[in-house]
Scaffold this active site. Structure first.
Site, PDB file in Angstrom:
ATOM      1  N   ASP A   6       9.909 123.328 -32.878  1.00  0.00           N
ATOM      2  CA  ASP A   6       8.647 122.577 -32.780  1.00  0.00           C
ATOM      3  C   ASP A   6       7.499 123.500 -33.185  1.00  0.00           C
ATOM      4  O   ASP A   6       7.659 124.724 -33.258  1.00  0.00           O
ATOM      5  CB  ASP A   6       8.413 122.064 -31.351  1.00  0.00           C
ATOM      6  CG  ASP A   6       7.113 121.258 -31.222  1.00  0.00           C
ATOM      7  OD1 ASP A   6       6.865 120.404 -32.099  1.00  0.00           O
ATOM      8  OD2 ASP A   6       6.335 121.490 -30.285  1.00  0.00           O
ATOM      9  N   SER A   7       6.349 122.891 -33.393  1.00  0.00           N
ATOM     10  CA  SER A   7       5.159 123.687 -33.728  1.00  0.00           C
ATOM     11  C   SER A   7       4.745 124.558 -32.536  1.00  0.00           C
ATOM     12  O   SER A   7       4.070 125.563 -32.723  1.00  0.00           O
ATOM     13  CB  SER A   7       4.000 122.754 -34.094  1.00  0.00           C
ATOM     14  OG  SER A   7       3.690 121.925 -32.987  1.00  0.00           O
ATOM     15  N   GLY A  39      -0.209 118.890 -36.578  1.00  0.00           N
ATOM     16  CA  GLY A  39      -0.562 117.477 -36.773  1.00  0.00           C
ATOM     17  C   GLY A  39      -1.682 117.163 -37.732  1.00  0.00           C
ATOM     18  O   GLY A  39      -1.763 116.047 -38.226  1.00  0.00           O
ATOM     19  N   CYS A  69      10.061 117.669 -32.993  1.00  0.00           N
ATOM     20  CA  CYS A  69       8.679 117.492 -33.454  1.00  0.00           C
ATOM     21  C   CYS A  69       8.626 116.261 -34.354  1.00  0.00           C
ATOM     22  O   CYS A  69       9.338 116.202 -35.371  1.00  0.00           O
ATOM     23  CB  CYS A  69       8.275 118.743 -34.231  1.00  0.00           C
ATOM     24  SG  CYS A  69       6.636 118.655 -34.953  1.00  0.00           S
ATOM     25  N   THR A  71       6.008 115.268 -36.081  1.00  0.00           N
ATOM     26  CA  THR A  71       5.259 115.563 -37.309  1.00  0.00           C
ATOM     27  C   THR A  71       6.203 116.183 -38.345  1.00  0.00           C
ATOM     28  O   THR A  71       6.254 115.743 -39.501  1.00  0.00           O
ATOM     29  CB  THR A  71       4.085 116.525 -37.002  1.00  0.00           C
ATOM     30  OG1 THR A  71       3.347 115.991 -35.893  1.00  0.00           O
ATOM     31  CG2 THR A  71       3.181 116.691 -38.190  1.00  0.00           C
ATOM     32  N   CYS A 202       4.789 112.016 -30.202  1.00  0.00           N
ATOM     33  CA  CYS A 202       4.551 113.447 -30.403  1.00  0.00           C
ATOM     34  C   CYS A 202       5.163 114.100 -29.180  1.00  0.00           C
ATOM     35  O   CYS A 202       4.896 113.664 -28.045  1.00  0.00           O
ATOM     36  CB  CYS A 202       3.060 113.749 -30.484  1.00  0.00           C
ATOM     37  SG  CYS A 202       2.677 115.519 -30.343  1.00  0.00           S
ATOM     38  N   THR A 203       5.983 115.126 -29.402  1.00  0.00           N
ATOM     39  CA  THR A 203       6.738 115.682 -28.270  1.00  0.00           C
ATOM     40  C   THR A 203       5.853 116.453 -27.290  1.00  0.00           C
ATOM     41  O   THR A 203       6.308 116.801 -26.200  1.00  0.00           O
ATOM     42  CB  THR A 203       7.875 116.586 -28.776  1.00  0.00           C
ATOM     43  OG1 THR A 203       7.313 117.590 -29.637  1.00  0.00           O
ATOM     44  CG2 THR A 203       8.917 115.770 -29.516  1.00  0.00           C
ATOM     45  N   HIS A 204       4.610 116.695 -27.681  1.00  0.00           N
ATOM     46  CA  HIS A 204       3.680 117.291 -26.708  1.00  0.00           C
ATOM     47  C   HIS A 204       3.270 116.276 -25.643  1.00  0.00           C
ATOM     48  O   HIS A 204       2.926 116.651 -24.527  1.00  0.00           O
ATOM     49  CB  HIS A 204       2.400 117.780 -27.403  1.00  0.00           C
ATOM     50  CG  HIS A 204       2.545 119.088 -28.117  1.00  0.00           C
ATOM     51  ND1 HIS A 204       3.319 119.248 -29.241  1.00  0.00           N
ATOM     52  CD2 HIS A 204       2.005 120.317 -27.860  1.00  0.00           C
ATOM     53  CE1 HIS A 204       3.239 120.492 -29.650  1.00  0.00           C
ATOM     54  NE2 HIS A 204       2.450 121.169 -28.825  1.00  0.00           N
TER      55      HIS A 204
HETATM   56  N1  DGL Z   1       4.941 118.192 -31.067  1.00  0.00           N
HETATM   57  C1  DGL Z   1       4.738 117.837 -32.414  1.00  0.00           C
HETATM   58  C2  DGL Z   1       4.999 116.392 -32.702  1.00  0.00           C
HETATM   59  O1  DGL Z   1       5.900 115.839 -32.093  1.00  0.00           O
HETATM   60  C3  DGL Z   1       3.615 118.461 -33.163  1.00  0.00           C
HETATM   61  C4  DGL Z   1       2.260 118.387 -32.614  1.00  0.00           C
HETATM   62  C5  DGL Z   1       1.347 119.243 -33.465  1.00  0.00           C
HETATM   63  O2  DGL Z   1       1.716 120.396 -33.706  1.00  0.00           O
HETATM   64  O3  DGL Z   1       0.308 118.736 -33.894  1.00  0.00           O
HETATM   65  O4  DGL Z   1       4.388 115.777 -33.532  1.00  0.00           O
END
Ligand code: DGL
Length: 281
Positions: A6-7, A39, A69, A71, A202-204
């Protein structure tokens, strides 16, 4: 050994679900914190950064990498699978995205079925999708859901600042305000129609899921993407068990980052009591 990329922090929500589902399997996580968030980056950047992250995990010995992720999945996954992997020394390894299993659950339709099936389980339902700017611009959730369920109304809400604010470890009251604002923008777009469920694409965002639950109308269910991905991986590994060879059974868990370990440990608020600390790559 299975890799998760992931990022930054977000993929940990997926990793935790995978570790719960496969307790005796060894995982390595790579967070590209030095370059997060992804993102709002260009497609070229997202493809290059994702490729570099996957390559790092392959070099660590992973045969299979899950992009934790959305994105990276929406922008880079197909390019990596179709154009890059077959032309590299990494043939026989694979990269998986996380949007297909999410769409399968949202539409109750297998990924391989790309036309509407009748009778439709969901008719004129509303689905809210919250995701990064790049994921929303890719239109992948919208297109893949409506291909299978054309009557569903997908309300797309880009949350430009949310992943960055989570990465920065902003306090709950700030995150609460940000989530409240995106939920109210989504409700304006849906003209007051209450979504049947919301995809946190978004996994965040599962890191602030209680805030989404607080601000969304009570009848709107939040789909748990990490759990969906874990169940999908279980089915996948039954069909592709060669990714689970002997070195997959030492139950290890390593967290790597391209960023500053102290800063990450400081900003990360995630209830996972026995997780190991991040190590610098
Ligand atoms: N967690 C990521 C996602 O699912 C990326 C969020 C990001 O880095 O902007 O999109």
């Amino acid at each position: 050994m299975i890799g998760v990329f992931d990022s930054g922090h977000g993929g940990l929500t997926v990793l935790k679900a995978l570790k719960d589902q496969f307790p005796s399997t060894s995982f390595i996580y790579l967070g590209d914190h030095a370059k997060a968030p992804y993102g709002n980056r260009s497609s070229e950047e997202v493809v290059d950064l994702t490729k570099a992250g996957v390559e790092t995990l392959f070099n660590q010995g992973c045969k299979l990498v899950v992009l934790g992720c959305n994105t990276a999945t929406s922008i880079a996954c197909r390019t990596l699978q179709q154009d890059w992997l077959p032309n590299t020394e990494w043939q026989g390894r694979n990269v998986l995205g996380i949007i297909a299993p999410t769409v399968e659950v949202a539409t109750q339709t297998p990924w391989g079925v790309t036309e509407p099936q009748y009778p439709q389980m969901y008719k004129e339902d509303v689905i809210a999708v919250f995701a990064t700017q790049r994921t929303i611009e890719s239109a992948v959730f919208d297109e893949e859901i409506r291909k299978r369920c054309p009557q569903i109304h997908v309300v797309n809400q880009a949350c430009k600042t949310l992943a960055g604010a989570i990465e920065a470890g902003e306090p709950t009251d700030i995150l609460d305000e940000i989530v409240a604002n995106y939920v109210s923008l989504m409700m304006e777009k849906s003209a007051g129609k209450v979504p049947h469920f919301a995809v946190l694409g978004c996994t965040h965002y599962p890191l602030v899921e209680p805030l989404f639950v607080k601000h969304l109308p009570a009848s709107c269910r939040v789909l748990s993407q990490p759990r969906i991905v874990a169940q999908a991986l279980e089915h996948y590994l039954k069909r592709h068990s060669h990714y689970l060879d002997a070195d997959c059974s030492d139950a290890g868990l390593t967290l790597l980052t391209t960023g500053d370990v102290l800063q990450i440990e400081d900003s990360l608020v995630f209830a996972w009591p026995d997780r190991p600390e991040f190590k610098a790559l």
